[in-house]
Design a protein around this motif. Structure first.
Motif: not given
Length: 185
Positions: A85-86, A88, A90, A96
């Motif tokens: 996630l980090e 990408s 996000c 979330l």
């Protein structure tokens, strides 16, 4: 003049060590030093919205009695999922994390109903585990302390186990080491 023992840290291990030291047949003077405003270390209770009580720390602890009749579910997410996630880009938000925790509870436990209360915290690198070589480093530290006759005993989640019962036992063992004998229970 009596002996003085200084306990550094008022977490569960430090509190257990202090308790067992004070229960010795000839107890030393015990000085507990804590840097924060409260005792308990990682273990603490937080009152959330609508009065729900959340137990935070290495492991969730449910209160006894009527409050304990309600179920408290602790969901820990992290590892490669969080790193992906980090990477990408996000945006990491409480919404979330709550959504992902609810999805995990639905998938893994079949819990489809929305929780009545939710408390979200982001603690990076917090899943309690030891790194490769931990036990060898710990043994090396113990040998160093013994070889140099340093009056220091190690106790706590960083050494012999991360669960609450491990931390309490670690504090008891530290007291035994300092006293050279078992304290009264």
């Amino acid at each position: 003049m009596g002996r003085t023992v200084v306990v550094l840290g008022g977490g569960i291990s430090g509190l257990a060590a202090s308790y067992h030291l004070s229960r010795a047949p000839c107890p030393p003077k015990v000085v507990l030093v804590e840097s924060s405003e409260r005792l308990g270390g990682w273990i603490r209770s937080v009152r959330g919205p609508n009065g729900a009580i959340f137990e935070l720390g290495p492991r969730g602890i449910r209160p006894a009695g009527a409050l304990g009749a309600r179920t408290l579910l602790l969901v820990m997410l992290g590892g490669s999922w969080l790193q992906t996630l980090e990477a990408s880009g996000c945006v990491l938000s409480q919404e979330l994390f709550q959504q992902r925790a609810q999805e995990a509870a639905a998938t893994q436990l079949g819990l489809k109903e929305m929780p009545s209360h939710c408390l979200v915290h982001l603690h990076k690198n917090c899943i309690p585990q030891y790194t490769l070589g931990h036990w060898q480093k710990l043994e090396s530290a113990r040998q160093f302390l013994t070889a140099h006759r340093l009056p220091l005993t190690l106790a706590g989640a960083s050494y012999e186990g991360v669960a609450v019962n491990d931390c309490i036992e670690s504090g008891r063992q530290a007291a035994v080491s300092v006293l050279g004998t078992e304290p009264n229970s």
